[in-house]
Design a protein around this motif. Structure first.
Motif, PDB file in Angstrom:
ATOM      1  N   ASN A   1       0.810  -1.220   0.000  1.00  0.00           N
ATOM      2  CA  ASN A   1       0.000   0.000   0.000  1.00  0.00           C
ATOM      3  C   ASN A   1       0.844   1.271   0.000  1.00  0.00           C
ATOM      4  O   ASN A   1       0.299   2.373  -0.011  1.00  0.00           O
ATOM      5  CB  ASN A   1      -0.920   0.014   1.229  1.00  0.00           C
ATOM      6  CG  ASN A   1      -1.994  -1.060   1.162  1.00  0.00           C
ATOM      7  OD1 ASN A   1      -2.502  -1.360   0.085  1.00  0.00           O
ATOM      8  ND2 ASN A   1      -2.321  -1.651   2.289  1.00  0.00           N
TER       9      ASN A   1
ATOM     10  N   ILE B   1      -4.671   6.555  -4.732  1.00  0.00           N
ATOM     11  CA  ILE B   1      -4.830   7.237  -3.455  1.00  0.00           C
ATOM     12  C   ILE B   1      -6.302   7.217  -3.060  1.00  0.00           C
ATOM     13  O   ILE B   1      -7.153   7.591  -3.865  1.00  0.00           O
ATOM     14  CB  ILE B   1      -4.343   8.703  -3.550  1.00  0.00           C
ATOM     15  CG1 ILE B   1      -2.918   8.777  -4.124  1.00  0.00           C
ATOM     16  CG2 ILE B   1      -4.433   9.399  -2.201  1.00  0.00           C
ATOM     17  CD1 ILE B   1      -1.869   8.146  -3.281  1.00  0.00           C
TER      18      ILE B   1
ATOM     19  N   ASP C   1     -10.394  10.006   0.527  1.00  0.00           N
ATOM     20  CA  ASP C   1     -10.285  10.776   1.773  1.00  0.00           C
ATOM     21  C   ASP C   1      -8.842  10.975   2.223  1.00  0.00           C
ATOM     22  O   ASP C   1      -8.593  11.558   3.279  1.00  0.00           O
ATOM     23  CB  ASP C   1     -11.089  10.103   2.888  1.00  0.00           C
ATOM     24  CG  ASP C   1     -10.643   8.677   3.164  1.00  0.00           C
ATOM     25  OD1 ASP C   1      -9.742   8.180   2.453  1.00  0.00           O
ATOM     26  OD2 ASP C   1     -11.187   8.049   4.088  1.00  0.00           O
ATOM     27  N   LYS C   2      -7.874  10.519   1.414  1.00  0.00           N
ATOM     28  CA  LYS C   2      -6.461  10.707   1.747  1.00  0.00           C
ATOM     29  C   LYS C   2      -5.763  11.648   0.764  1.00  0.00           C
ATOM     30  O   LYS C   2      -4.535  11.823   0.845  1.00  0.00           O
ATOM     31  CB  LYS C   2      -5.740   9.355   1.750  1.00  0.00           C
ATOM     32  CG  LYS C   2      -6.254   8.357   2.787  1.00  0.00           C
ATOM     33  CD  LYS C   2      -6.045   8.864   4.199  1.00  0.00           C
ATOM     34  CE  LYS C   2      -6.537   7.851   5.230  1.00  0.00           C
ATOM     35  NZ  LYS C   2      -6.396   8.361   6.613  1.00  0.00           N
TER      36      LYS C   2
ATOM     37  N   GLN D   1      -5.816  14.981   0.453  1.00  0.00           N
ATOM     38  CA  GLN D   1      -5.205  16.148   1.088  1.00  0.00           C
ATOM     39  C   GLN D   1      -3.975  15.746   1.894  1.00  0.00           C
ATOM     40  O   GLN D   1      -2.963  16.454   1.900  1.00  0.00           O
ATOM     41  CB  GLN D   1      -6.231  16.869   1.956  1.00  0.00           C
ATOM     42  CG  GLN D   1      -7.401  17.429   1.147  1.00  0.00           C
ATOM     43  CD  GLN D   1      -8.379  18.216   1.994  1.00  0.00           C
ATOM     44  OE1 GLN D   1      -8.001  18.863   2.968  1.00  0.00           O
ATOM     45  NE2 GLN D   1      -9.656  18.165   1.631  1.00  0.00           N
ATOM     46  N   ASP D   2      -4.045  14.625   2.591  1.00  0.00           N
ATOM     47  CA  ASP D   2      -2.888  14.138   3.344  1.00  0.00           C
ATOM     48  C   ASP D   2      -1.721  13.861   2.405  1.00  0.00           C
ATOM     49  O   ASP D   2      -0.557  14.173   2.718  1.00  0.00           O
ATOM     50  CB  ASP D   2      -3.236  12.850   4.105  1.00  0.00           C
ATOM     51  CG  ASP D   2      -4.188  13.093   5.262  1.00  0.00           C
ATOM     52  OD1 ASP D   2      -4.302  14.250   5.699  1.00  0.00           O
ATOM     53  OD2 ASP D   2      -4.815  12.129   5.711  1.00  0.00           O
ATOM     54  N   PHE D   3      -2.031  13.270   1.259  1.00  0.00           N
ATOM     55  CA  PHE D   3      -0.968  12.951   0.313  1.00  0.00           C
ATOM     56  C   PHE D   3      -0.323  14.218  -0.233  1.00  0.00           C
ATOM     57  O   PHE D   3       0.913  14.301  -0.322  1.00  0.00           O
ATOM     58  CB  PHE D   3      -1.489  12.103  -0.849  1.00  0.00           C
ATOM     59  CG  PHE D   3      -0.451  11.863  -1.903  1.00  0.00           C
ATOM     60  CD1 PHE D   3       0.524  10.886  -1.706  1.00  0.00           C
ATOM     61  CD2 PHE D   3      -0.390  12.645  -3.044  1.00  0.00           C
ATOM     62  CE1 PHE D   3       1.525  10.690  -2.647  1.00  0.00           C
ATOM     63  CE2 PHE D   3       0.610  12.452  -3.991  1.00  0.00           C
ATOM     64  CZ  PHE D   3       1.571  11.473  -3.793  1.00  0.00           C
TER      65      PHE D   3
END
Length: 483
Positions: free
Chosen positions: A287, A461, A464-465, A467-469
């Motif tokens: 992952n 991605i 919901d991830k 922005q984190d990425f």
């Protein structure tokens, strides 16, 4: 999630015939390949099975036996058993580990204390193995008791010294046996003392760097990487997993470098096959973004490049898989998408402006897409603040479903495209894109994130991830001094 193609575990087929759980029929032939007679008091009229380890997560059943009322049973067959560490399961969740070297031996024990009451005949490997377990068990019980009672530290140190002396003596006495290798493989490398005095923060950093570097360099010293019997133990798999999980930086270049270094030490064909398979399978399904480059490297260098190790189907499938993956690795410019927008105009990836481009592959009939698309559209303000353009691409070629989906999920503010193109000559619809082979779209939705030059910086991605990425990516760029 709508799944179109099972893209994982291609490399497993190379080991399918080895790792299957199978049962060897008892032979009545005069030619006996193995005969293991046992008696376990307390298991009367029970079924037992004999299996060897295949790594730490699988066991391969080689034979079954039925114990009589007194607990007597026989494992017997006309074929030689492959050597390694086996288990004999004799009741629910209870088993004995035994070493198979000599395949004609007998033993007796009971269910109350199988290790301490074990007696072998004609098996030097197992006599040494169980003798070591008995002695170490007794000494560690004594040591733990002293430690819990907080007895004299000198006495505790004396017991520890005795344990080390016993181990050294045991290794010397049994150095010609496989069991010696087996036990040694459970030991961690011993790190020599740091020669410099640690008195400053800089010294501390150097000390920890020294410890880590030495430990990593000597991590496999206690395991014979060219003894194929270790394939049939849990220890080789556990060592490989710990090495790559704890000691290798999870970036493609580091993984590839350490994998090649490890492979350079392995000459035995069967161990080589196993380690290649373990590393490749780890990064086929990882992952962590970008580590599929390590899988592609393993496939290209050690599957296609060492085709004689594998069957032709495995090599062909690996070659096809690499052909799909290599153009989609992190840092590659994404293959051009040629689409039609809702007004009938041509839409391409290259024509879309922005500091980033988010390519969202979906299917209008996909239930998971219907859950994820609102989450995507809810981030419109964030996308605008970061100059992220979104290209939503329907992989299904149904105009009505496509336009209805755009309307239902209020996607008019982003770029929308479909792979339907009217032919200038015939007026009929033409399709340009093989989404599976070109973009590895085996399920939906799938997200690719591109930089301003349309190079891939992230893929698959979760919605919901995103922005984190982006935050992680920008922080990483700052650390590297890249604007």
């Amino acid at each position: 999630m709508k799944v179109f193609f099972l893209a994982t575990s291609l490399i497993l087929c190379g080991f399918a015939s080895i790792a299957q759980v199978k049962k060897t029929n008892n032979s009545t032939s005069s030619s006996i390949g193995f005969s293991i007679k046992g008696k376990i008091n307390g298991i009367g009229n029970s079924e037992l099975y004999l299996a060897h380890y295949f790594g730490s997560t699988q066991q391969v059943i080689k034979d079954t036996a039925q114990a009589d009322a007194q607990g007597n049973f026989v494992f017997q067959g006309k074929d030689e058993l492959p050597k390694g560490l086996y288990l004999i399961s004799f009741s629910k969740n209870r088993y004995l580990d035994v070493i198979i070297g000599n395949t004609n031996f007998s033993f007796e024990t009971d269910t109350l204390d199988p290790i301490n009451h074990m007696k072998f005949q004609n098996s030097a490997e197992n006599e040494a193995f169980f003798g070591f377990q008995r002695e170490m068990g007794k000494r560690y019980v004594e040591l733990r008791k002293l430690e819990m009672e907080k007895k004299d530290p000198v006495q505790i140190a004396s017991i520890r010294k005795e344990i080390i002396q016993y181990q050294q003596s045991w290794f010397e006495k049994n150095k010609l046996l496989f069991v010696s290798k087996l036990v040694r493989a459970t030991f961690e490398p011993e790190i020599p003392p740091f020669k410099k005095k640690v008195s400053t923060p800089k010294d501390s950093t150097e000390f920890y760097q020294y410890q880590f570097s030495y430990y990593k360099k000597h991590f496999f010293d206690n395991l014979d990487l060219n003894d194929e019997r270790f394939i049939r133990t849990p220890f080789l798999q556990k060592k490989i997993e710990k090495y790559f999980e704890d000691l290798v930086v999870q970036q493609p270049d580091s993984i590839i470098k350490d994998a090649d270094l490890l492979m350079s030490k392995i000459k035995n064909k069967e161990v080589r096959r196993y380690v290649i398979y373990k590393i490749a399978s780890t990064y086929e399904t990882s992952n962590i973004v970008g580590t599929d480059a390590a899988f592609a490297h393993m496939g290209e260098k050690y599957y296609v490049g060492e085709a004689s190790l594998w069957d032709t189907t495995t090599v062909r499938q690996m070659r096809d898989r690499i052909k799909v993956l290599k153009p989609l690795l992190i840092g590659k410019r994404i293959p051009e998408l040629l689409l039609t927008d809702p007004s009938g105009k041509r839409l391409t990836t290259a024509s879309i402006p922005g500091e980033y481009t988010l390519v969202y592959f979906y299917d209008p009939e996909c239930s998971h897409c219907k859950e994820e698309t609102p989450k995507l559209m809810a981030q419109a303000n964030y996308f605008k603040s970061k100059k992220i353009s979104v290209l939503a691409t329907s992989i299904a070629r149904n105009k009505k479903q496509w336009t209805d989906f755009i309307k239902e999920y209020k996607m008019e503010s982003i770029y929308n495209g479909i792979d339907i193109h009217p032919s200038a000559k015939s007026g009929k619809e033409e399709y340009y894109t093989d989404f599976l082979r070109t973009f590895d779209i085996y399920s939906t939705p799938i997200i690719y994130i591109l930089d301003k030059n349309k190079r891939i910086i992230g893929k698959k991605i979760p919605t919901d991830k995103i922005q984190d990425f982006i935050s992680f990516y920008e922080n990483r760029q700052k650390e590297l001094g890249i604007k």
